[in-house]
Design a protein around this motif. Structure first.
Motif, PDB file in Angstrom:
ATOM      1  N   GLU A 111       9.888  -1.523  -7.916  1.00 34.26           N
ATOM      2  CA  GLU A 111      10.306  -2.628  -8.788  1.00 34.26           C
ATOM      3  C   GLU A 111      10.594  -2.111 -10.202  1.00 34.26           C
ATOM      4  O   GLU A 111      11.573  -2.502 -10.835  1.00 34.26           O
ATOM      5  N   CYS A 134     -10.794  -8.629 -11.668  1.00 31.95           N
ATOM      6  CA  CYS A 134      -9.658  -7.701 -11.559  1.00 31.95           C
ATOM      7  C   CYS A 134      -9.787  -6.835 -10.309  1.00 31.95           C
ATOM      8  O   CYS A 134     -10.854  -6.723  -9.721  1.00 31.95           O
ATOM      9  N   ALA A 135      -8.662  -6.182  -9.937  1.00 30.87           N
ATOM     10  CA  ALA A 135      -8.649  -5.414  -8.693  1.00 30.87           C
ATOM     11  C   ALA A 135      -9.524  -4.169  -8.782  1.00 30.87           C
ATOM     12  O   ALA A 135     -10.395  -3.947  -7.952  1.00 30.87           O
ATOM     13  N   SER A 144      -4.981  -7.697  -7.062  1.00 34.72           N
ATOM     14  CA  SER A 144      -3.809  -7.322  -6.254  1.00 34.72           C
ATOM     15  C   SER A 144      -3.478  -8.379  -5.221  1.00 34.72           C
ATOM     16  O   SER A 144      -4.364  -8.923  -4.575  1.00 34.72           O
ATOM     17  N   LYS A 145      -2.184  -8.622  -5.092  1.00 34.98           N
ATOM     18  CA  LYS A 145      -1.691  -9.439  -3.982  1.00 34.98           C
ATOM     19  C   LYS A 145      -1.089  -8.420  -3.022  1.00 34.98           C
ATOM     20  O   LYS A 145      -0.173  -7.690  -3.413  1.00 34.98           O
ATOM     21  N   SER A 199     -10.470   1.746 -12.986  1.00 32.74           N
ATOM     22  CA  SER A 199      -9.031   2.023 -12.861  1.00 32.74           C
ATOM     23  C   SER A 199      -8.776   3.483 -13.190  1.00 32.74           C
ATOM     24  O   SER A 199      -9.424   4.043 -14.076  1.00 32.74           O
TER      25      SER A 199
HETATM   26  C1  FAD Z   1       0.603  -3.814  -2.480  1.00 31.10           C
HETATM   27  C2  FAD Z   1      -0.313  -2.960  -3.287  1.00 31.10           C
HETATM   28  C3  FAD Z   1      -0.742  -1.740  -2.780  1.00 31.10           C
HETATM   29  C4  FAD Z   1      -1.590  -0.932  -3.532  1.00 31.10           C
HETATM   30  N1  FAD Z   1      -1.985   0.289  -3.028  1.00 31.10           N
HETATM   31  C5  FAD Z   1      -2.824   1.065  -3.759  1.00 31.10           C
HETATM   32  C6  FAD Z   1      -3.263   2.336  -3.274  1.00 31.10           C
HETATM   33  O1  FAD Z   1      -2.907   2.737  -2.183  1.00 31.10           O
HETATM   34  N2  FAD Z   1      -4.095   3.081  -4.061  1.00 31.10           N
HETATM   35  C7  FAD Z   1      -4.489   2.652  -5.289  1.00 31.10           C
HETATM   36  O2  FAD Z   1      -5.229   3.375  -5.947  1.00 31.10           O
HETATM   37  N3  FAD Z   1      -4.086   1.460  -5.770  1.00 31.10           N
HETATM   38  C8  FAD Z   1      -3.269   0.676  -5.044  1.00 31.10           C
HETATM   39  N4  FAD Z   1      -2.847  -0.529  -5.548  1.00 31.10           N
HETATM   40  C9  FAD Z   1      -3.216  -0.876  -6.927  1.00 31.10           C
HETATM   41  C10 FAD Z   1      -4.594  -1.497  -7.028  1.00 31.10           C
HETATM   42  O3  FAD Z   1      -4.796  -2.418  -5.980  1.00 31.10           O
HETATM   43  C11 FAD Z   1      -4.716  -2.244  -8.363  1.00 31.10           C
HETATM   44  O4  FAD Z   1      -3.634  -3.131  -8.486  1.00 31.10           O
HETATM   45  C12 FAD Z   1      -4.661  -1.318  -9.524  1.00 31.10           C
HETATM   46  O5  FAD Z   1      -5.763  -0.460  -9.438  1.00 31.10           O
HETATM   47  C13 FAD Z   1      -4.702  -2.079 -10.844  1.00 31.10           C
HETATM   48  O6  FAD Z   1      -5.934  -2.667 -10.941  1.00 31.10           O
HETATM   49  P1  FAD Z   1      -6.377  -3.395 -12.275  1.00 31.10           P
HETATM   50  O7  FAD Z   1      -7.787  -3.800 -12.110  1.00 31.10           O
HETATM   51  O8  FAD Z   1      -5.977  -2.560 -13.439  1.00 31.10           O
HETATM   52  O9  FAD Z   1      -5.379  -4.644 -12.224  1.00 31.10           O
HETATM   53  P2  FAD Z   1      -5.653  -6.130 -12.663  1.00 31.10           P
HETATM   54  O10 FAD Z   1      -6.080  -6.132 -14.074  1.00 31.10           O
HETATM   55  O11 FAD Z   1      -6.445  -6.816 -11.653  1.00 31.10           O
HETATM   56  O12 FAD Z   1      -4.155  -6.683 -12.622  1.00 31.10           O
HETATM   57  C14 FAD Z   1      -3.410  -6.657 -11.437  1.00 31.10           C
HETATM   58  C15 FAD Z   1      -1.973  -6.347 -11.788  1.00 31.10           C
HETATM   59  O13 FAD Z   1      -1.258  -6.081 -10.596  1.00 31.10           O
HETATM   60  C16 FAD Z   1      -0.061  -6.846 -10.570  1.00 31.10           C
HETATM   61  N5  FAD Z   1       0.188  -7.160  -9.153  1.00 31.10           N
HETATM   62  C17 FAD Z   1      -0.676  -7.753  -8.291  1.00 31.10           C
HETATM   63  N6  FAD Z   1      -0.131  -7.852  -7.074  1.00 31.10           N
HETATM   64  C18 FAD Z   1       1.100  -7.314  -7.162  1.00 31.10           C
HETATM   65  C19 FAD Z   1       2.156  -7.145  -6.227  1.00 31.10           C
HETATM   66  N7  FAD Z   1       2.069  -7.529  -4.970  1.00 31.10           N
HETATM   67  N8  FAD Z   1       3.296  -6.564  -6.664  1.00 31.10           N
HETATM   68  C20 FAD Z   1       3.430  -6.156  -7.956  1.00 31.10           C
HETATM   69  N9  FAD Z   1       2.454  -6.290  -8.871  1.00 31.10           N
HETATM   70  C21 FAD Z   1       1.302  -6.852  -8.483  1.00 31.10           C
HETATM   71  C22 FAD Z   1      -0.356  -8.066 -11.415  1.00 31.10           C
HETATM   72  O14 FAD Z   1       0.801  -8.558 -12.000  1.00 31.10           O
HETATM   73  C23 FAD Z   1      -1.311  -7.514 -12.473  1.00 31.10           C
HETATM   74  O15 FAD Z   1      -0.599  -7.043 -13.569  1.00 31.10           O
HETATM   75  C24 FAD Z   1      -2.010  -1.354  -4.813  1.00 31.10           C
HETATM   76  C25 FAD Z   1      -1.600  -2.595  -5.301  1.00 31.10           C
HETATM   77  C26 FAD Z   1      -0.754  -3.394  -4.569  1.00 31.10           C
HETATM   78  C27 FAD Z   1      -0.306  -4.714  -5.127  1.00 31.10           C
END
Ligand code: FAD
Ligand code: SF4
Length: 357
Positions: free
Chosen positions: A122, A33-34, A82-83, A254
């Motif tokens: 979105e 995950c991200a 993240s994409k 997160s």
């Molecule tokens: C373009 C972008 C810019 C970001 N900028 C920041 C930032 O400046 N600071 C910050 O703290 N976090 C930022 N994030 C968020 C961060 O990168 C993680 O996505 C967030 O912390 C969630 O992590 P997770 O481990 O809970 O997600 P995961 O469990 O890894 O799941 C990722 C989720 O993100 C969704 N997702 C992935 N890519 C995209 C996309 N391009 N568009 C819409 N949904 C998407 C997926 O559907 C999934 O639900 C950004 C994310 C994106 C996509």
């Protein structure tokens, strides 16, 4: 209290009712995950509850991103991480490509519980459309991501195609948040059909430079910051979370900002997740360390225009290395690296000396 904080951050902080930190307990889920995996863990709870999840995945060729619907936990895997490009607002419904917003509307009207995960604009667009069409939103749950602003799919396409030429094979796996050494620094990781693997530091790559410098113009005027996040929960990286804090995990944490009653319901679901740890977090601390929650990105018009022109005429690599901002950008990366190596008390002293001049 809230008034003071609102003045400090420049938006109505009372729109955030609480904040939490969290991460997956098992290493392989956390690795994929991200940040801490809050978005994926919440998605699992919605599936367990009979709902479906709308998220973003790469296309099969890894050259762009689209929305997709998951009805099973296995179906959620493609959403992980993240994409850093914006996704086309379309989804394949089994027969044809349709608007993702229309598909959510159809699912809600058919009585399905839906979790929609997307960027602030979105989620904002979805809610506006559903409001306009008088759709009952009782079964809709929303998460938006803290958003720096994605770059264009053209960047991803050119980057992947350059790698494919170099390795003479197709990419079959791609990440911009690969945790080679943990949560930070992020790496690009690509695997190819011929078994070869490519890795480089994200912010040292052409992709990283484009992500920092080249987004849609609307992102520099973003209307979905601060008190304009329309989702139930906003999820991002818990920057500032360091070794020694209860909620720290070197593989990613997160931050979750809760804004609505439904968001609180979702937090209760997350707390009951066997494989996910949740900790209370301080709203002020989290905001201080994550300005993208409430601040728009800045644009250097001259560098932006040069980049855009060069990208069209000469391609991504040329546009990056010939950009007027490139040298400064590289210097910044070097400074960040040095900063990370120095103990915090030394950085404080250097800052004090600098400010006394
Ligand atoms: C373009 C972008 C810019 C970001 N900028 C920041 C930032 O400046 N600071 C910050 O703290 N976090 C930022 N994030 C968020 C961060 O990168 C993680 O996505 C967030 O912390 C969630 O992590 P997770 O481990 O809970 O997600 P995961 O469990 O890894 O799941 C990722 C989720 O993100 C969704 N997702 C992935 N890519 C995209 C996309 N391009 N568009 C819409 N949904 C998407 C997926 O559907 C999934 O639900 C950004 C994310 C994106 C996509
Ligand atoms: S910065 Fe704002 S407008 Fe740009 S993608 Fe993120 S939420 Fe949307």
């Amino acid at each position: 209290m809230h008034t003071k904080l609102s003045e400090k951050f420049g938006f109505d902080v009372s729109t955030i009712s609480s904040a939490y930190a969290g991460y997956y307990k098992d290493k392989s889920s956390l690795f994929a995950c991200a940040s801490g995996g809050a978005a994926s863990a919440l998605s699992e709870k919605i599936i367990e509850d009979g709902g479906v999840v709308i998220g973003v995945c790469y296309t099969d060729d890894f050259k762009s991103a689209v929305f997709a619907c998951a009805e099973t936990k296995e179906g959620l895997i493609k959403f992980r991480s993240s994409k850093y490009i914006y996704a086309e607002k379309k989804i394949y419904n089994g027969k044809k490509w349709v608007s993702v917003f229309e598909e959510v509307e159809r699912l809600l009207n058919s009585g399905k519980k839906v979790l929609f995960i997307g960027l602030g604009c979105e989620v904002g667009a979805l809610i506006k459309i559903l409001e306009k069409h008088n759709v009952n939103r009782t079964l809709l749950y929303t998460i938006d991501l803290i958003c720096h602003g994605p770059t264009f799919p053209e960047i991803q396409k050119q980057y992947v195609e350059r790698l494919e030429r170099k390795f003479d094979a197709k990419v079959n796996s791609f990440s911009v948040r690969y945790k080679k050494r943990g949560w930070e620094p992020p790496y690009i990781h690509a695997e190819f059909d011929n078994g070869k693997v490519f890795e480089e530091l994200f912010y040292h790559s052409d992709f990283g430079f484009a992500f920092k410098k080249y987004s849609r113009l609307s992102c520099y005027q973003c209307q979905f910051k601060g008190d304009m996040h329309y989702s139930d929960l906003t999820v991002g990286d818990f920057w500032g979370c360091k070794k020694g804090m209860d909620s720290y995990n070197p593989m990613g944490v997160s931050i979750i900002f809760c804004k609505t009653d439904k968001g609180q319901q979702m937090m209760n679901m997350l707390k009951s997740h066997d494989n996910f740890s949740v900790f209370p977090a301080d709203v002020m601390f989290a905001l201080q360390n994550n300005t993208n929650y409430y601040r728009r990105r800045m644009q250097n018009k001259e560098q932006y225009q040069q980049f855009e022109k060069d990208l069209k005429l000469h391609g991504l690599h040329y546009a990056v290395v010939n950009n007027k901002g490139y040298k400064q950008y590289k210097k910044g990366l070097f400074k960040d690296k040095v900063k990370k190596l120095l103990p915090e008390n030394i950085i404080k002293i250097v800052k004090q000396i600098k400010s006394s001049f």
